[in-house]
Design an enzyme around this catalytic site. Structure first.
Site, PDB file in Angstrom:
ATOM      1  N   LYS A   1       0.814  -1.191   0.000  1.00 20.99           N
ATOM      2  CA  LYS A   1       0.000   0.000   0.000  1.00 20.99           C
ATOM      3  C   LYS A   1       0.857   1.253   0.000  1.00 20.99           C
ATOM      4  O   LYS A   1       0.378   2.351  -0.267  1.00 20.99           O
ATOM      5  CB  LYS A   1      -0.877   0.012   1.277  1.00 20.99           C
ATOM      6  CG  LYS A   1      -1.746  -1.204   1.434  1.00 20.99           C
ATOM      7  CD  LYS A   1      -2.332  -1.223   2.865  1.00 20.99           C
ATOM      8  CE  LYS A   1      -2.891  -2.565   3.242  1.00 20.99           C
ATOM      9  NZ  LYS A   1      -3.199  -2.660   4.677  1.00 20.99           N
ATOM     10  N   GLY A   2       2.135   1.099   0.311  1.00 18.56           N
ATOM     11  CA  GLY A   2       2.996   2.246   0.595  1.00 18.56           C
ATOM     12  C   GLY A   2       3.188   3.230  -0.551  1.00 18.56           C
ATOM     13  O   GLY A   2       3.439   4.405  -0.327  1.00 18.56           O
TER      14      GLY A   2
ATOM     15  N   ASP B   1       7.573   2.354  -2.347  1.00 21.56           N
ATOM     16  CA  ASP B   1       7.780   3.440  -1.401  1.00 21.56           C
ATOM     17  C   ASP B   1       9.236   3.592  -0.983  1.00 21.56           C
ATOM     18  O   ASP B   1       9.795   4.683  -1.027  1.00 21.56           O
ATOM     19  CB  ASP B   1       6.872   3.274  -0.163  1.00 21.56           C
ATOM     20  CG  ASP B   1       6.967   1.893   0.480  1.00 21.56           C
ATOM     21  OD1 ASP B   1       7.796   1.063   0.046  1.00 21.56           O
ATOM     22  OD2 ASP B   1       6.197   1.631   1.423  1.00 21.56           O
TER      23      ASP B   1
ATOM     24  N   ASP C   1      15.182  -0.617   1.003  1.00 17.63           N
ATOM     25  CA  ASP C   1      16.021  -0.779   2.193  1.00 17.63           C
ATOM     26  C   ASP C   1      17.094  -1.815   1.865  1.00 17.63           C
ATOM     27  O   ASP C   1      18.164  -1.479   1.372  1.00 17.63           O
ATOM     28  CB  ASP C   1      15.129  -1.176   3.366  1.00 17.63           C
ATOM     29  CG  ASP C   1      15.889  -1.307   4.669  1.00 17.63           C
ATOM     30  OD1 ASP C   1      17.095  -0.987   4.691  1.00 17.63           O
ATOM     31  OD2 ASP C   1      15.295  -1.724   5.682  1.00 17.63           O
TER      32      ASP C   1
ATOM     33  N   VAL D   1      10.874   5.357   8.841  1.00 13.47           N
ATOM     34  CA  VAL D   1      10.094   6.529   8.457  1.00 13.47           C
ATOM     35  C   VAL D   1       8.636   6.180   8.188  1.00 13.47           C
ATOM     36  O   VAL D   1       8.313   5.043   7.833  1.00 13.47           O
ATOM     37  CB  VAL D   1      10.703   7.225   7.207  1.00 13.47           C
ATOM     38  CG1 VAL D   1      12.029   7.876   7.540  1.00 13.47           C
ATOM     39  CG2 VAL D   1      10.874   6.243   6.058  1.00 13.47           C
TER      40      VAL D   1
ATOM     41  N   ASP E   1       3.851   3.263   6.514  1.00  9.63           N
ATOM     42  CA  ASP E   1       3.174   3.021   7.791  1.00  9.63           C
ATOM     43  C   ASP E   1       4.091   2.453   8.867  1.00  9.63           C
ATOM     44  O   ASP E   1       5.172   1.926   8.593  1.00  9.63           O
ATOM     45  CB  ASP E   1       2.034   2.027   7.603  1.00  9.63           C
ATOM     46  CG  ASP E   1       2.551   0.602   7.438  1.00  9.63           C
ATOM     47  OD1 ASP E   1       3.391   0.376   6.536  1.00  9.63           O
ATOM     48  OD2 ASP E   1       2.160  -0.276   8.225  1.00  9.63           O
TER      49      ASP E   1
ATOM     50  N   ARG F   1      -0.034   6.510   7.553  1.00 11.20           N
ATOM     51  CA  ARG F   1       0.035   6.623   6.092  1.00 11.20           C
ATOM     52  C   ARG F   1      -0.504   7.976   5.626  1.00 11.20           C
ATOM     53  O   ARG F   1      -0.092   8.513   4.616  1.00 11.20           O
ATOM     54  CB  ARG F   1      -0.801   5.523   5.421  1.00 11.20           C
ATOM     55  CG  ARG F   1      -0.235   4.126   5.581  1.00 11.20           C
ATOM     56  CD  ARG F   1      -0.954   3.170   4.650  1.00 11.20           C
ATOM     57  NE  ARG F   1      -0.785   1.780   5.039  1.00 11.20           N
ATOM     58  CZ  ARG F   1       0.243   1.016   4.700  1.00 11.20           C
ATOM     59  NH1 ARG F   1       1.221   1.504   3.976  1.00 11.20           N
ATOM     60  NH2 ARG F   1       0.302  -0.239   5.095  1.00 11.20           N
TER      61      ARG F   1
END
Ligand code: IMP
Ligand code: MG
Length: 175
Positions: free
Chosen positions: A40-41, A97, A100, A150, A156, A162
């Site tokens: 969803k990010g 999003d 990492d 973050v 989230d 969000r």
């Protein structure tokens, strides 16, 4: 209560989106593009970016999750929705999003590549600087950030935050 601190304002994000959209408009000139959003990010990033693009666009979404209720500790990576796509000979831009370790993006790209798109590139809002162990990097990174957790602008912490307009560091919480 968690403590959060502003890292990027909505204004800064929008300015970078306009920059990058300009590059994409040039790169894909005269072509059609399929945007594959990782839910969803990447939702706010995808919407804001898509409105700045001037080629014919198709929007698809897939789902990836590795944190869920664990908050900031990683669980098993689950990816779904790729089997419903039809990307043969299409120009595909994968939008996520944050990059990492790169595991999520590399696994998704590997699965998308199996559908033999014409081109396959990736774009992320954020890249953590410590994610250097990866052997590949996204084609477009809007911002590089330090090693911190973050939230906001789609990102989230346990499904919260969000809706925050900009990006914020999570200072306290069970990080
Ligand atoms: P990677 O597989 O290690 O690259 O992790 C990327 C995924 O983990 C992203 O798609 C996010 O959903 C999630 N993630 C990593 N870091 C953060 C963070 O700081 N805040 C929120 N989500 C994060
Ligand atoms: Mg994600």
């Amino acid at each position: 209560m968690d403590k959060i601190e502003s890292l990027l304002t909505l204004d800064e994000i929008h300015r970078r989106i306009i920059d990058v959209a300009g590059k994409l408009n040039e790169f894909y000139q005269g072509e059609e593009l399929v945007l594959v959003m990782v839910m969803k990010g990447a939702i706010f990033l995808t919407v804001d970016l898509m409105r700045q693009l001037n080629m014919p666009c198709q929007l698809e979404c897939i789902k990836a999750s590795s944190y869920g209720r664990l908050g900031t500790r990683k669980g098993e990576l689950k990816i779904s929705g790729i089997e419903e796509l039809d990307l043969l000979s299409k120009n595909v831009l994968l939008i996520d999003d944050i990059f990492d370790t790169g595991e999520t993006l590399s696994q998704i790209l590997y699965q998308l590549q199996e559908q033999q798109p014409k081109t396959l590139r990736s774009l992320v809002l954020l890249k953590k600087q410590l994610g250097q162990s990866s052997t590949f990097f996204p084609d477009h990174v809007l911002f590089e950030i330090g090693d911190q957790f973050v939230v906001g602008y789609g990102l989230d912490y346990k499904e919260r935050y969000r809706e925050l307009p900009g990006v914020y560091s999570l200072i306290e919480g069970d990080v």
